[in-house]
Scaffold this motif. Structure first.
Motif, mmCIF file in Angstrom:
data_model
loop_
_atom_site.group_PDB
_atom_site.id
_atom_site.type_symbol
_atom_site.label_atom_id
_atom_site.label_comp_id
_atom_site.label_asym_id
_atom_site.label_seq_id
_atom_site.Cartn_x
_atom_site.Cartn_y
_atom_site.Cartn_z
ATOM 1 N N ASP A 1 0.825 -1.202 0.000
ATOM 2 C CA ASP A 1 0.000 0.000 0.000
ATOM 3 C C ASP A 1 0.863 1.256 0.000
ATOM 4 O OD1 ASP A 1 -2.484 1.445 0.200
ATOM 5 O OD2 ASP A 1 -2.005 1.805 2.301
ATOM 6 N N HIS A 2 2.096 1.146 0.484
ATOM 7 C CA HIS A 2 2.974 2.314 0.562
ATOM 8 C C HIS A 2 3.941 2.420 -0.604
ATOM 9 C CE1 HIS A 2 1.421 3.290 4.485
ATOM 10 N NE2 HIS A 2 1.558 2.031 4.815
ATOM 11 N N GLY B 1 2.917 0.906 -3.948
ATOM 12 C CA GLY B 1 2.162 0.759 -5.179
ATOM 13 C C GLY B 1 2.537 -0.466 -5.980
ATOM 14 N N GLN C 1 -6.357 -5.949 -0.114
ATOM 15 C CA GLN C 1 -6.880 -4.624 -0.442
ATOM 16 C C GLN C 1 -8.201 -4.736 -1.191
ATOM 17 O OE1 GLN C 1 -3.376 -3.032 -2.379
ATOM 18 N NE2 GLN C 1 -2.937 -1.730 -0.615
ATOM 19 N N GLU D 1 -7.882 3.672 -7.084
ATOM 20 C CA GLU D 1 -7.121 3.682 -5.829
ATOM 21 C C GLU D 1 -5.804 4.430 -6.040
ATOM 22 O OE1 GLU D 1 -5.451 3.399 -2.331
ATOM 23 O OE2 GLU D 1 -7.518 2.729 -2.603
ATOM 24 N N SER E 1 -3.047 4.463 -4.372
ATOM 25 C CA SER E 1 -1.788 3.734 -4.149
ATOM 26 C C SER E 1 -1.260 3.092 -5.423
ATOM 27 C CB SER E 1 -1.956 2.664 -3.063
ATOM 28 O OG SER E 1 -2.830 1.639 -3.488
ATOM 29 N N LEU F 1 1.643 5.130 -7.102
ATOM 30 C CA LEU F 1 2.929 5.389 -6.441
ATOM 31 C C LEU F 1 4.125 4.930 -7.265
ATOM 32 C CD1 LEU F 1 1.969 4.519 -2.777
ATOM 33 C CD2 LEU F 1 2.568 6.768 -3.685
ATOM 34 N N ARG G 1 -2.429 11.382 -2.044
ATOM 35 C CA ARG G 1 -1.485 10.439 -1.436
ATOM 36 C C ARG G 1 -0.094 11.040 -1.554
ATOM 37 N NH1 ARG G 1 -1.283 5.075 0.201
ATOM 38 N NH2 ARG G 1 -3.474 4.927 -0.288
ATOM 39 N N ALA H 1 -2.269 9.522 3.251
ATOM 40 C CA ALA H 1 -3.337 9.462 2.249
ATOM 41 C C ALA H 1 -4.627 10.000 2.845
ATOM 42 C CB ALA H 1 -3.533 8.027 1.777
#
Length: 179
Positions: free
Chosen positions: A2-3, A5, A15, A82, A84, A87, A114, A143
């Motif tokens: 999630d941090h 991508g 998720q 989403e 993420s 990223l 984000r 986020a």
């Protein structure tokens, strides 16, 4: 995942299932995934949506419609994706701003923000004080968005300009350049 991508089978599944808010369902399907078995049909459908959204994010990032302004990379979408997923696709962004139609308040915009991979390590969304110009904005450290509120009546360019002003003020206080 999630941090960063990055794609990750376990993280993508969890998720995808998070909005169902059913721990037993999530654990059952995680066990199926780890055992190399087929997921339950509903879980498979949710996971396929994740894959579709990842593909859309990749297309948006590659098609040249994203605007980079002072470390903020932003785009207006016709459907929520989403944040993420962007990223790893936009590694030079300090902040990623996604804009789309608000589902409940027609005419207002749903905002998702984000922190990007290039954000200074001590930057948090609370330090940007986004609620100064978007009272509906809620967040955790990296986020947030305004979907639970009324959305924003500002257009994307105005919103990005105000957010950029907040980011530049933070960067100047740290003597960091966004370029």
């Amino acid at each position: 995942a999630d941090h960063t991508g990055e794609e990750n089978g376990i993280a993508d599944l969890l998720q995808a299932l998070q909005y169902k808010r059913d721990l037993d369902f999530s654990v059952r399907n995680l066990e199926l995934l780890l055992d190399g078995k087929s997921l339950e049909p509903e879980a498979q459908k949710l996971l396929e949506k994740t894959f579709t959204d990842r593909k859309k994010a990749r297309e948006v990032a590659e098609n040249g419609n994203m605007i980079n302004s002072g470390g903020i990379v932003y785009v207006q979408l016709d459907k929520k994706i989403e944040s993420s997923y962007f990223l790893a696709l936009i590694p030079n962004a300090h902040v990623i701003l996604l804009f789309g139609p608000h589902e409940k308040n027609i005419g207002n915009w749903e905002v998702n923000i984000r922190l990007g991979m290039a954000a200074p390590s001590d930057l948090t969304l609370s330090k940007l004080k986004i609620e100064d110009f978007d009272p509906s904005f809620g967040y955790r450290w990296n986020a947030g968005g305004n979907s639970r509120g009324t959305g924003s009546s500002l257009d994307i360019a105005e919103y990005a300009q105000r957010l950029n002003g907040k980011l530049q003020k933070f960067l100047a206080s740290k003597k960091i350049s966004a370029h």
